[in-house]
Design an enzyme around this catalytic site. Structure first.
Site, PDB file in Angstrom:
ATOM      1  N   LYS A   7      21.408   7.364   8.974  1.00 41.00           N
ATOM      2  CA  LYS A   7      21.992   6.525   7.928  1.00 41.00           C
ATOM      3  C   LYS A   7      22.472   7.380   6.764  1.00 41.00           C
ATOM      4  O   LYS A   7      23.578   7.196   6.240  1.00 41.00           O
ATOM      5  CB  LYS A   7      20.962   5.519   7.415  1.00 41.00           C
ATOM      6  CG  LYS A   7      21.533   4.561   6.365  1.00 41.00           C
ATOM      7  CD  LYS A   7      20.480   3.890   5.525  1.00 41.00           C
ATOM      8  CE  LYS A   7      20.092   4.771   4.365  1.00 41.00           C
ATOM      9  NZ  LYS A   7      19.575   4.030   3.197  1.00 41.00           N
ATOM     10  N   ASN A   8      21.657   8.349   6.342  1.00 39.72           N
ATOM     11  CA  ASN A   8      21.986   9.153   5.167  1.00 39.72           C
ATOM     12  C   ASN A   8      23.140  10.111   5.410  1.00 39.72           C
ATOM     13  O   ASN A   8      23.668  10.692   4.465  1.00 39.72           O
ATOM     14  CB  ASN A   8      20.750   9.929   4.704  1.00 39.72           C
ATOM     15  CG  ASN A   8      19.710   9.025   4.072  1.00 39.72           C
ATOM     16  OD1 ASN A   8      19.993   7.878   3.729  1.00 39.72           O
ATOM     17  ND2 ASN A   8      18.503   9.536   3.927  1.00 39.72           N
ATOM     18  N   CYS A  14      17.537   0.849  -3.837  1.00 42.53           N
ATOM     19  CA  CYS A  14      16.085   0.689  -3.878  1.00 42.53           C
ATOM     20  C   CYS A  14      15.548   0.954  -5.277  1.00 42.53           C
ATOM     21  O   CYS A  14      15.997   1.850  -5.984  1.00 42.53           O
ATOM     22  CB  CYS A  14      15.407   1.656  -2.899  1.00 42.53           C
ATOM     23  SG  CYS A  14      15.537   1.163  -1.179  1.00 42.53           S
ATOM     24  N   ARG A  67      17.231   7.442 -11.149  1.00 45.14           N
ATOM     25  CA  ARG A  67      18.276   8.144 -10.396  1.00 45.14           C
ATOM     26  C   ARG A  67      19.628   8.080 -11.119  1.00 45.14           C
ATOM     27  O   ARG A  67      20.582   7.463 -10.650  1.00 45.14           O
ATOM     28  CB  ARG A  67      18.387   7.587  -8.976  1.00 45.14           C
ATOM     29  CG  ARG A  67      17.107   7.756  -8.190  1.00 45.14           C
ATOM     30  CD  ARG A  67      17.325   7.568  -6.710  1.00 45.14           C
ATOM     31  NE  ARG A  67      17.473   6.172  -6.361  1.00 45.14           N
ATOM     32  CZ  ARG A  67      17.701   5.738  -5.120  1.00 45.14           C
ATOM     33  NH1 ARG A  67      17.803   6.599  -4.140  1.00 45.14           N
ATOM     34  NH2 ARG A  67      17.814   4.465  -4.858  1.00 45.14           N
ATOM     35  N   PRO A  68      19.743   8.724 -12.295  1.00 44.89           N
ATOM     36  CA  PRO A  68      20.960   8.610 -13.095  1.00 44.89           C
ATOM     37  C   PRO A  68      22.150   9.293 -12.430  1.00 44.89           C
ATOM     38  O   PRO A  68      22.007  10.085 -11.503  1.00 44.89           O
ATOM     39  CB  PRO A  68      20.582   9.308 -14.407  1.00 44.89           C
ATOM     40  CG  PRO A  68      19.515  10.283 -14.009  1.00 44.89           C
ATOM     41  CD  PRO A  68      18.745   9.603 -12.922  1.00 44.89           C
ATOM     42  N   VAL A  69      23.345   8.987 -12.963  1.00 45.09           N
ATOM     43  CA  VAL A  69      24.583   9.524 -12.397  1.00 45.09           C
ATOM     44  C   VAL A  69      25.167  10.627 -13.272  1.00 45.09           C
ATOM     45  O   VAL A  69      26.339  10.963 -13.141  1.00 45.09           O
ATOM     46  CB  VAL A  69      25.624   8.400 -12.187  1.00 45.09           C
ATOM     47  CG1 VAL A  69      25.104   7.376 -11.198  1.00 45.09           C
ATOM     48  CG2 VAL A  69      25.987   7.740 -13.516  1.00 45.09           C
ATOM     49  N   LEU A  76      24.835  13.817 -13.234  1.00 40.94           N
ATOM     50  CA  LEU A  76      25.322  15.001 -12.524  1.00 40.94           C
ATOM     51  C   LEU A  76      26.689  14.741 -11.891  1.00 40.94           C
ATOM     52  O   LEU A  76      27.532  15.647 -11.829  1.00 40.94           O
ATOM     53  CB  LEU A  76      24.326  15.438 -11.452  1.00 40.94           C
ATOM     54  CG  LEU A  76      22.899  15.710 -11.915  1.00 40.94           C
ATOM     55  CD1 LEU A  76      22.071  16.287 -10.784  1.00 40.94           C
ATOM     56  CD2 LEU A  76      22.880  16.655 -13.115  1.00 40.94           C
ATOM     57  N   LYS A  93      19.749  20.285 -11.431  1.00 41.74           N
ATOM     58  CA  LYS A  93      18.686  19.975 -10.468  1.00 41.74           C
ATOM     59  C   LYS A  93      19.362  19.526  -9.175  1.00 41.74           C
ATOM     60  O   LYS A  93      20.511  19.081  -9.183  1.00 41.74           O
ATOM     61  CB  LYS A  93      17.742  18.889 -10.985  1.00 41.74           C
ATOM     62  CG  LYS A  93      18.397  17.553 -11.265  1.00 41.74           C
ATOM     63  CD  LYS A  93      17.376  16.550 -11.802  1.00 41.74           C
ATOM     64  CE  LYS A  93      18.056  15.211 -12.092  1.00 41.74           C
ATOM     65  NZ  LYS A  93      17.092  14.216 -12.617  1.00 41.74           N
ATOM     66  N   VAL A 110      21.315  15.205  -3.812  1.00 42.12           N
ATOM     67  CA  VAL A 110      22.061  15.012  -2.576  1.00 42.12           C
ATOM     68  C   VAL A 110      23.318  14.189  -2.831  1.00 42.12           C
ATOM     69  O   VAL A 110      24.417  14.545  -2.401  1.00 42.12           O
ATOM     70  CB  VAL A 110      21.171  14.344  -1.506  1.00 42.12           C
ATOM     71  CG1 VAL A 110      21.986  14.019  -0.255  1.00 42.12           C
ATOM     72  CG2 VAL A 110      20.002  15.253  -1.146  1.00 42.12           C
ATOM     73  N   ASP A 147      11.584  10.872   1.746  1.00 45.60           N
ATOM     74  CA  ASP A 147      11.784   9.660   2.542  1.00 45.60           C
ATOM     75  C   ASP A 147      10.739   9.491   3.644  1.00 45.60           C
ATOM     76  O   ASP A 147      10.767   8.493   4.368  1.00 45.60           O
ATOM     77  CB  ASP A 147      13.190   9.658   3.159  1.00 45.60           C
ATOM     78  CG  ASP A 147      14.255   9.213   2.168  1.00 45.60           C
ATOM     79  OD1 ASP A 147      13.891   8.761   1.070  1.00 45.60           O
ATOM     80  OD2 ASP A 147      15.452   9.327   2.497  1.00 45.60           O
ATOM     81  N   ILE A 200      10.096  14.034  -6.266  1.00 43.87           N
ATOM     82  CA  ILE A 200      11.530  13.742  -6.264  1.00 43.87           C
ATOM     83  C   ILE A 200      11.853  12.489  -7.080  1.00 43.87           C
ATOM     84  O   ILE A 200      12.723  12.497  -7.952  1.00 43.87           O
ATOM     85  CB  ILE A 200      12.053  13.576  -4.824  1.00 43.87           C
ATOM     86  CG1 ILE A 200      11.636  14.773  -3.956  1.00 43.87           C
ATOM     87  CG2 ILE A 200      13.562  13.401  -4.827  1.00 43.87           C
ATOM     88  CD1 ILE A 200      12.193  16.097  -4.382  1.00 43.87           C
ATOM     89  N   ARG A 252      18.106  -2.206   6.336  1.00 39.50           N
ATOM     90  CA  ARG A 252      19.033  -1.287   5.679  1.00 39.50           C
ATOM     91  C   ARG A 252      18.989   0.101   6.316  1.00 39.50           C
ATOM     92  O   ARG A 252      19.969   0.835   6.243  1.00 39.50           O
ATOM     93  CB  ARG A 252      18.701  -1.169   4.189  1.00 39.50           C
ATOM     94  CG  ARG A 252      19.007  -2.412   3.357  1.00 39.50           C
ATOM     95  CD  ARG A 252      18.778  -2.143   1.881  1.00 39.50           C
ATOM     96  NE  ARG A 252      19.419  -0.888   1.508  1.00 39.50           N
ATOM     97  CZ  ARG A 252      18.797   0.103   0.865  1.00 39.50           C
ATOM     98  NH1 ARG A 252      17.527  -0.008   0.545  1.00 39.50           N
ATOM     99  NH2 ARG A 252      19.452   1.202   0.564  1.00 39.50           N
TER     100      ARG A 252
END
Length: 429
Positions: free
Chosen positions: A22-23, A126, A131-133, A135, A171, A174, A316, A338, A408
């Site tokens: 999936k990833n 999730c 998990r900011p944007v 970067l 940092k 992915v 995960d 993480i 999912r």
């Protein structure tokens, strides 16, 4: 709303086919935005996130076709999809679509690279941390994009196109690596991405982009060098097998005992997790067919782990390993580095009788003699399957609620497990 019912106590024996990752599938699908020609992806899993991304890409004008199944084909075999972004009809990714799946935010890279503009809602997904944007934004700004925020949307503009640049991720990320890698393929000049994510899924995307005509070096390392092209062309690419699914089923076998062949599983994609299972007393054998996992009568040993970016132990698989350690003979410490807030499964495992104490970023797991079935609630994708693993050995009946999280990321989970002897079924609302 569907639920999954499990009656614990059965060993697992047989073969489980490992689906496409999936990833890896999601960024590969998004890469179709980079070319007018058709991108054909093979070994695509049938998942809710894949279907959702098809809807999102369709909003931008991507045509989608699924190759029909041949007579006699295993229903668990991956599907082949064809994605054609002949014309981008809309550069807006609206909140009602992006909020349902975080990865859909990644369209911002290809859209601004190909069209010179994008307006993308801040993401959802999730609930396992912020998990900011930042970067993503910093990287695109380094490549010459003008970025602004307006009413929950990130607006990126580069009317004269993106420019090659050097960017060092403060940092490892992915998602940001996927996004900037795609964007750099159509930038003018050379882009160097330092401290890039080394996850296999990033390498799979890079290899597909190379088939599409991109000039990328350093695949598999933390430094990616991309020489931009004016355009990319179509290609055919097979999605690599899902290392998280393989690791999950390996832990299920370790939990129940028995012996299962994880068909098409690749040990090189999850060596850290397999080494950890060996330390716990599980027999792992790598073969040409896949990965054989067995535990026959030996007690589980407690093992301490700390999640890390690849090639370390994957975040995960943290919840699944925690479920496994609830039956170990001793005390283990599981440290999550993480994502914050990724211990929401602890209280649900406790409902089954697990002994887990939280200590900051760590969970202290004391193995118990017996877990007992109970109704539990799934909180996110990986937490959901940890409850399934625990239910496979719990005495009596376990009902896992809110299983849409499972859909999912796990293709036909109950069917794959029941084929190997588990008593597990889906109960439709």
């Amino acid at each position: 709303m569907d639920r999954i019912r499990i009656v614990g106590g059965n060993r697992l024996n047989g073969t489980i086919p490992i689906s496409g990752a999936k990833n890896a599938t999601l960024p590969l699908m998004i890469a179709s935005l980079l070319t007018e020609e058709t991108l054909t992806l093979e070994n695509v899993p049938r998942l809710r996130d894949v279907a959702q991304l098809v809807h999102i890409l369709g909003n931008h004008g991507v045509d989608y076709a699924v190759k029909g199944k041949r007579y006699g084909q295993d229903p668990l075999a991956g599907q082949t999809i064809h994605l054609t972004a002949g014309a981008i009809v809309d550069t807006v990714a609206p909140y009602d679509l992006v909020s349902k799946m975080r990865a859909s935010f990644w369209v911002i890279g290809p859209l601004v690279a190909r069209m010179g503009e994008a307006r993308v809602s801040l993401p959802g997904g999730c609930a396992i941390g912020t998990r900011p944007v930042d970067l993503f934004i910093e990287g695109l700004e380094a490549m010459g994009a003008d970025i602004s925020l307006d009413q929950g949307y990130v607006i990126a503009k580069a009317p004269d196109g993106l420019k090659g640049a050097e960017y060092t991720f403060p940092k490892i990320s992915v998602g940001a690596t996927h996004t900037l890698l795609m964007a750099a393929c159509l930038a003018d000049g050379t882009t160097v991405l330092n401290n890039a994510a080394r996850e296999p899924e990033v390498g799979d995307l890079a290899n597909c982009l190379i088939k599409m005509g991109a000039d990328i070096s350093g695949v598999g390392t933390s430094t990616l060098v991309i020489k931009g092209k004016e355009s990319l062309h179509g290609a055919t690419h097979s999605v690599l097998p899902d290392r998280i699914e393989a690791g999950t089923y390996a832990m299920a076998v370790a939990m129940t005992g028995g012996e299962v062949m994880l068909k098409n599983g690749r040990a090189d994609l999850l060596q850290s997790a397999l080494d950890t299972l060996r330390d716990a007393g599980v027999t792992i054998t790598e073969t040409n067919e896949g990965i054989s996992v067995a535990r026959n009568g030996t007690a589980l040993k407690p093992v301490d782990i700390e999640t890390e970016p690849f090639p370390g132990f994957p975040t995960d698989l943290q919840a699944q390993f925690m479920a496994l350690m609830t039956k170990a003979d001793g005390v283990s410490r599981i440290t999550e580095t993480i994502f914050e807030n990724r211990f929401m499964h602890v209280q649900e495992l406790a409902r089954l009788g697990a002994d887990i104490q939280l200590d900051g970023q760590s969970a202290i797991v004391t193995g118990v003699d017996e877990l007992k079935g109970a109704p539990v609630m799934a909180t996110d994708l990986r937490a959901s399957v940890s409850l399934v693993i625990a239910g496979l050995v719990a005495d009596g009946e376990t009902i896992v609620n809110r299983v849409y999280h499972l859909d999912r990321g796990f293709e036909r989970l109950e069917e794959k497990l029941s084929r190997c002897g588990a008593t597990i079924e889906r109960i439709s609302a």
